[in-house]
Design an enzyme around this catalytic site. Structure first.
Site, PDB file in Angstrom:
ATOM      1  N   GLU A 123       0.944  -1.111   0.111  1.00 49.26           N
ATOM      2  CA  GLU A 123       0.060  -0.105  -0.020  1.00 49.26           C
ATOM      3  C   GLU A 123       0.906   1.298   0.070  1.00 49.26           C
ATOM      4  OE1 GLU A 123      -2.976  -0.536  -0.802  1.00 49.26           O
ATOM      5  OE2 GLU A 123      -2.899  -2.543  -0.348  1.00 49.26           O
TER       6      GLU A 123
ATOM      7  N   CYS B 147      -1.695   8.570   4.287  1.00 51.76           N
ATOM      8  CA  CYS B 147      -1.735   8.383   2.726  1.00 51.76           C
ATOM      9  C   CYS B 147      -2.960   9.043   1.938  1.00 51.76           C
ATOM     10  CB  CYS B 147      -1.368   7.236   2.675  1.00 51.76           C
ATOM     11  SG  CYS B 147      -2.719   6.220   3.760  1.00 51.76           S
TER      12      CYS B 147
END
Ligand code: NAD
Length: 541
Positions: A293, A327
């Site tokens: 990720e 993020c």
């Protein structure tokens, strides 16, 4: 051998405590903060259940007060990395055979340890080492970590229960074996919960792990290691090793038993890992699982039917909480011309009300960015935006590193939708706004889709359902987590499985069954009760 089809406790999200003035939790976490602040913590490596010191140490300094040293952490050399791999492989012999309910018991206990006796310490460590406000620490290092541990146990049992059809003469059984080898887990600085979840999710499914935490998360990494030990994770199952990342990765990824990488961090690093796996593909006994990720350039889109106060709040919270270092943080916004003056005013009013400083002062909403490299990078982009013709820095734009790595929440407005800060992940409290003509909504959506290499999170705000529908369809490939009338941050385990596509990752959705499936290699067993004794079929007459 299991002697029952056991139910596990129904997973529930850990309630978020308020830490409002006068609450007992506020005093307790502040007391843990001060204790940790005034102690010199030594963080060893944890290999085969033992604390290992090497003498090769680095200092731990809070980003909001970089002259203060709160501890040191030890770094491994090649010898320790190899020892961690060997310990993991030795531990695998028993761990991979252990009944699932024992593994479940261990990680459910870990959840309760974080929710209870370790909560203040893990929150305080996250506040000090990663400069999170108490609220940002609570939703991460306490609640999200607990949620990962609880929900994954439930998902594991759902996976095991998924079985093929059988017939009266043949019984089909699917066995969800752990991977044959060890899993390399590499975690980022920005979420304590992710640091815990990367090894815990793989280990829960019966794997053994070599876990490399970030240099900038070592205080809370130590708490995680201690929780695992107290919860009963056997020696060698999760080995915590900090080291030079290139050296460590070379050691790990040239090992024949390397079976998978569970990574969260930047896109560049992940692409490098993928290449390295490709280079060494003939070395491995199995094809390694690659789960990563990575970065984002997350967007907020407003239609001209949106409520300005809702858009402004989504931007302010989405872009600036934890200094924009999620993020999922909003870093580009597309606002219709008719609404921009009001939205701009509301953002300005909010940002002017922010207080910035140490997380110990709980009236602060903003603290420091993680390190000098991040500070310098943000300062460079802000300075450039002040000079460029296509951009105007309308809010913030100041920074000061005299005490901590403090960057003012900053809003840039650009007339160039491909301006560098519309495309590049800065990972800080900076958002760039592109103001579009109201009648160019469809063209603007196309622009959003084509602007960035990333596809992590995004949001559409608007009251017109046709406009919302159009955005939902037009933006279907540019966000793995898409929000309607909400900010683009704040995914909750069990509710919004998280992950992005394109350059944002393999989209294996942390905190879901999809992720756990990557850590098993199923074996199909067919048992025939009365096997045939003649090769001839009836059609042969
Ligand atoms: P980073 O890539 O700098 O570091 C992540 C980890 O990789 C650290 O442990 C680091 O030591 C290690 N690393 C660095 N260079 C390496 C190398 N050459 N080989 C092997 N490992 C190496 O990222 P960061 O600054 O810690 O975290 C921020 C980044 O993480 C941002 O890009 C953010 O978008 C991303 N992130 C993504 C998600 C998600 O779910 N998509 C979640 C959190 C963070």
């Amino acid at each position: 051998m299991a002697k029952g089809f056991f139910n596990v406790p129904v997973a529930v999200n850990e309630p978020i405590k308020s830490y409002a003035p006068g609450t007992p939790e506020r005093e307790a976490v502040l007391s843990a903060y001060r204790k940790l602040w005034n102690t010199h913590t030594e963080v060893p490596l944890y290999i085969n259940g033992k604390a290992v010191t090497t003498g090769d140490t680095q200092e731990i300094r809070p980003p909001h007060d970089h002259q203060k040293v709160v501890g040191t952490y030890h770094r491994a050399g090649k010898k320790e990395v190899q020892k961690a791999i060997a310990s993991a492989l030795e531990a695998r012999k028993k761990w991979s055979q252990m009944r699932w309910e024992q593994r479940a018991g261990i990680f459910l206990k870990a959840a309760e340890l974080v929710a209870g006796p370790y909560r203040n310490r893990i929150n305080a460590a996250t506040m000090i080492n990663q400069s999170k406000t108490i609220f940002q620490a609570e939703i991460d290092s306490a609640c999200e970590l607990v949620d990962f541990l609880r929900f994954n146990v439930e998902y594991m049992t759902e996976i095991y229960a998924e079985q093929p059809e059988s017939t009266s003469d043949a019984w089909n059984r699917l066995e969800y074996r752990p991977l044959e080898g060890f899993v390399y887990c590499i975690s980022p600085f920005n979420f304590t919960a992710i640091a815990g979840n990367l090894p815990a999710s793989a280990a829960l499914m019966g794997n053994v792990c070599v876990w490399k935490p970030s240099d900038h998360q070592m205080l809370s990494a130590q708490v995680i290691a201690e929780v695992f030990e107290e919860a009963g994770v056997p020696p060698g199952v999760i080995n915590m090793v900090n080291a030079d990342p290139v050296m460590m990765t070379d050691e790990v990824m040239t090992h024949p038993d390397f079976a998978g990488v569970h990574f969260t961090g930047s896109t560049t690093v992940f692409k490098g890992l993928w290449s390295k796996i490709g280079e060494n593909i003939n070395t491995y006994k199995t094809y390694p699982r690659i789960v990563g990720e990575t970065g984002g350039k997350d967007f907020i889109v407003a239609h001209n039917t949106a409520v300005p106060a809702q858009v402004a709040t989504a931007i302010v919270r989405g872009a600036f909480e934890f200094q924009g270092q999620k993020c999922s943080a909003a870093s580009r916004a597309y606002i219709p011309k008719s609404l921009w003056p009001e939205i701009e005013e509301l953002i300005r009013r909010d940002v002017e009300s922010f207080k910035m400083g140490s997380p110990e002062d709980m009236s602060n909403f903003i603290t420091a960015v993680i390190h000098e490299g991040s500070f310098d990078k943000l300062a460079k982009y802000i300075d450039q935006a002040k000079k460029d013709k296509a951009t105007e820095v309308i809010i913030g734009g100041n920074y000061d590193k005299s005490k901590g790595w403090f960057v003012d929440p900053t809003v840039i407005v650009t007339t160039d939708p491909h301006y560098t800060t519309m495309e590049t992940e800065l990972f800080g409290p900076v958002i760039t706004v592109y103001v579009y003509e109201d009648d160019k909504y469809s063209e603007m959506l196309e622009l959003v889709d084509n602007t960035s290499e990333y596809a992590l999170t995004g949001a559409i705000l608007g009251q017109d359902r046709y406009a919302v529908e159009e955005a939902t369809m037009a933006l279907q490939n540019c966000a793995g987590n898409f929000y309607i009338n909400d900010k683009c941050t704040g995914a909750v385990v069990g509710q919004q499985p998280f992950g992005g596509a394109r350059a944002s990752g393999t989209n294996d959705k942390a905190g879901s069954k999809l992720n756990l499936l990557r850590w098993v290699s199923p074996r199909m067993i067919k048992e025939t009760f009365v096997p045939p004794t003649d090769y001839r079929y009836p059609f042969m007459g």
